[in-house]
Design an enzyme around this catalytic site. Structure first.
Site, PDB file in Angstrom:
ATOM      1  N   ARG A  23      13.369 -39.009  43.957  1.00  0.00           N
ATOM      2  CA  ARG A  23      14.207 -38.940  42.984  1.00  0.00           C
ATOM      3  C   ARG A  23      13.214 -40.144  41.729  1.00  0.00           C
ATOM      4  NH1 ARG A  23      18.540 -41.497  42.614  1.00  0.00           N
ATOM      5  NH2 ARG A  23      19.717 -39.894  44.635  1.00  0.00           N
ATOM      6  N   TYR A  25      16.354 -27.464  15.597  1.00  0.00           N
ATOM      7  CA  TYR A  25      16.538 -26.603  17.100  1.00  0.00           C
ATOM      8  C   TYR A  25      17.983 -26.560  17.560  1.00  0.00           C
ATOM      9  CZ  TYR A  25      15.647 -24.701  21.441  1.00  0.00           C
ATOM     10  OH  TYR A  25      15.666 -24.264  22.502  1.00  0.00           O
ATOM     11  N   ASP A  67      11.931 -35.355  17.223  1.00  0.00           N
ATOM     12  CA  ASP A  67      11.583 -33.301  18.002  1.00  0.00           C
ATOM     13  C   ASP A  67       9.708 -34.345  17.579  1.00  0.00           C
ATOM     14  OD1 ASP A  67      10.775 -31.641  18.989  1.00  0.00           O
ATOM     15  OD2 ASP A  67      12.466 -31.146  19.167  1.00  0.00           O
ATOM     16  N   LYS A  89       6.204 -26.107  25.645  1.00  0.00           N
ATOM     17  CA  LYS A  89       5.837 -25.252  25.020  1.00  0.00           C
ATOM     18  C   LYS A  89       3.497 -25.415  24.631  1.00  0.00           C
ATOM     19  CE  LYS A  89       9.760 -24.593  22.685  1.00  0.00           C
ATOM     20  NZ  LYS A  89      10.515 -23.732  23.998  1.00  0.00           N
TER      21      LYS A  89
HETATM   22  C1  PLP Z   1      11.523 -27.875  18.484  1.00  0.00           C
HETATM   23  C2  PLP Z   1      12.379 -27.750  19.578  1.00  0.00           C
HETATM   24  N1  PLP Z   1      12.618 -28.874  20.568  1.00  0.00           N
HETATM   25  C3  PLP Z   1      12.756 -28.660  21.734  1.00  0.00           C
HETATM   26  C4  PLP Z   1      13.038 -27.040  22.854  1.00  0.00           C
HETATM   27  C5  PLP Z   1      13.782 -27.585  24.103  1.00  0.00           C
HETATM   28  O1  PLP Z   1      12.874 -27.378  24.672  1.00  0.00           O
HETATM   29  P1  PLP Z   1      12.972 -26.624  26.326  1.00  0.00           P
HETATM   30  O2  PLP Z   1      13.358 -25.303  25.976  1.00  0.00           O
HETATM   31  O3  PLP Z   1      11.496 -26.992  27.148  1.00  0.00           O
HETATM   32  O4  PLP Z   1      13.663 -26.855  26.300  1.00  0.00           O
HETATM   33  C6  PLP Z   1      12.747 -25.983  21.951  1.00  0.00           C
HETATM   34  C7  PLP Z   1      12.754 -24.812  22.751  1.00  0.00           C
HETATM   35  O5  PLP Z   1      12.041 -23.844  21.684  1.00  0.00           O
HETATM   36  C8  PLP Z   1      12.626 -26.616  20.741  1.00  0.00           C
HETATM   37  O6  PLP Z   1      11.226 -25.625  19.817  1.00  0.00           O
END
Ligand code: PLP
Length: 414
Positions: free
Chosen positions: A73, A127, A199, A224
């Site tokens: 872990r 998001y 973010d 992404k």
């Molecule tokens: C701006 C943004 N932050 C976070 C996330 C979340 O990422 P994950 O899909 O890896 O959980 C996304 C997913 O589309 C996103 O567009």
């Protein structure tokens, strides 16, 4: 993981593109070049149990330290190498914690920073799952979330109250692409003891070194751009020494761990991230420029496009872009927009972005927002049907041809 500064990976004179190639490839994980068995990539180190030579070694195990074998872990060299590489990419970071997804990273960070009774300020363009987290998980945890207009620094400052503990920023917003004045927001927050979490998935540290711009914690969905191949999910949080320590302990407490196979895929994606982002940015800008004068288009929301909303801040603060942007159609209906997207053959229809393949999804933030308006200020209220494009690595001219067919279908259905 946090390791001593690695001169070879990001020493003086090493630029981000070079850092991407070198980072995380420590000789203790890859073998020493020139010696038998040395390899380019840290091998996939699959293990739950790590074995100790004897009881004395088990008892004598050093306290919870980075880079020490203990139990699965806490990871092993493959995960450590990825975290080390991400830390090297983010100037000002001491360490990086990995999470099973981007959403898990946002949750892990907020559950580290916030306590029951605190107020969280969240940007209104966040998001959607971040908003859902605020209403569900954080609400149940005793945290109150208040939303603020992403582009209004004065309103943000005024919203800070004695109970405000943290602010979640997202710039550009991943649907509507508002570029926030992150340095100003971070400075206003810091002056009042508020922790800023960004973010930073859109730009990554290659395009926006988040800690250097004043934020405390930089979060990415590695799903992404870092993966880049739409086959793996993960998230990260990078921070300076104090927050890194706390994030790490909270992630351990929550039992977060990522698989070494996924970490190896992420490391593979990371090596080519800059060339992919550069190519996608060039293609996205060409497509945005092609869309802008079209009679069907009300507005192109692409920060890299001169004259587009947020372009001035983007030019001031960012050193790169990516392939994700949106456009808004003039008038129209949901059915007409469906016809547009359905007519595309090179753009897949699906969530996520940052992969090698292009995607198109509808943008309908009106029902989600509470502190800012959609359509955006200055836009005609009738122009509200948006489309988000994630531009991949196909030939730009082919993508433009596909969009031309999509817009013809939209016109026919309007
Ligand atoms: C701006 C943004 N932050 C976070 C996330 C979340 O990422 P994950 O899909 O890896 O959980 C996304 C997913 O589309 C996103 O567009």
């Amino acid at each position: 993981m946090s390791f001593p500064e690695d001169e070879a990976a990001h020493g003086p004179g090493i630029r981000p593109g070079t850092c991407l190639v070198r980072a995380g490839r420590r000789a203790e994980w890859t073998g020493t070049p020139g010696h038998p068995g040395a390899v380019v990539n840290p091998p996939v180190w699959r293990a739950s149990t790590h074995l100790y030579p004897d009881m004395a070694a088990l008892r004598d195990h050093p306290a919870n330290e980075d880079g020490r074998f203990y139990y699965g872990r806490r990871g092993a060299p493959t995960q450590w190498a990825l975290a080390d590489a991400l830390t090297a990419l983010e100037p000002g970071a001491t360490g990086t914690v990995l999470y099973p997804s981007g959403v898990a990273a946002i949750a892990g960070v907020l559950l580290t920073v916030l306590r029951p009774g605190d107020v969280l300020l969240m940007t209104d363009n966040a998001y959607e799952p971040s908003r859902i987290m605020a209403r569900g998980l954080l609400h149940d945890f005793g945290v109150e979330t208040r939303w603020f207009d992403p582009c209004d620094v004065a309103a943000f400052e005024a919203a800070i109250c004695p109970r405000t503990r943290a602010a979640l920023l997202e710039s550009p917003g991943s649907l509507t692409m508002e570029v926030q004045d992150v340095p100003a927001l971070a400075a206003a927050a810091r002056a009042k003891g508020v922790v800023t979490v960004l973010d930073n998935t859109w730009a990554s540290p290659l395009g926006f070194p988040a800690l250097a711009h004043g934020t405390d914690i930089s979060v990415m969905s590695l799903t992404k751009h870092v993966s880049g191949h739409s086959d793996c999910m993960m998230g990260s949080a990078s921070a300076g020494v104090d927050w890194y320590r706390k994030l790490r302990l909270r992630a351990q407490g929550l039992g977060n761990v990522v698989s070494p196979d996924d970490a190896a895929l992420m490391l593979r994606g990371l090596r080519t991230m800059k060339v992919r982002l550069d190519a996608e940015t060039t293609s996205a800008l060409a497509i945005a420029q092609w869309l802008e004068p079209r009679p069907e288009i009300a507005c192109v929301l692409c920060p890299m496009l001169p004259g587009a909303p947020g372009h001035d801040l983007w030019r001031r603060d960012f050193t790169g872009g990516c392939g994700l942007f949106s456009f808004v159609l003039k008038g129209g209906t949901t059915d007409a927009r469906d016809a547009l997207i359905d007519a595309l053959s090179l753009f897949g229809i699906g969530y996520s972005w940052g992969g090698f393949e292009s995607l198109a999804t509808p943008v309908d933030p009106a029902g989600i927002r509470t502190a800012s308006r959609w359509p955006l200020p200055g836009m005609d209220p009738a122009d509200r049907f948006g489309v988000r494009l994630s531009i991949g690595l196909e030939d730009t001219a082919d993508l433009i041809g596909d969009l031309e067919r999509g817009l013809a279908a939209w016109s026919a259905a309007t």
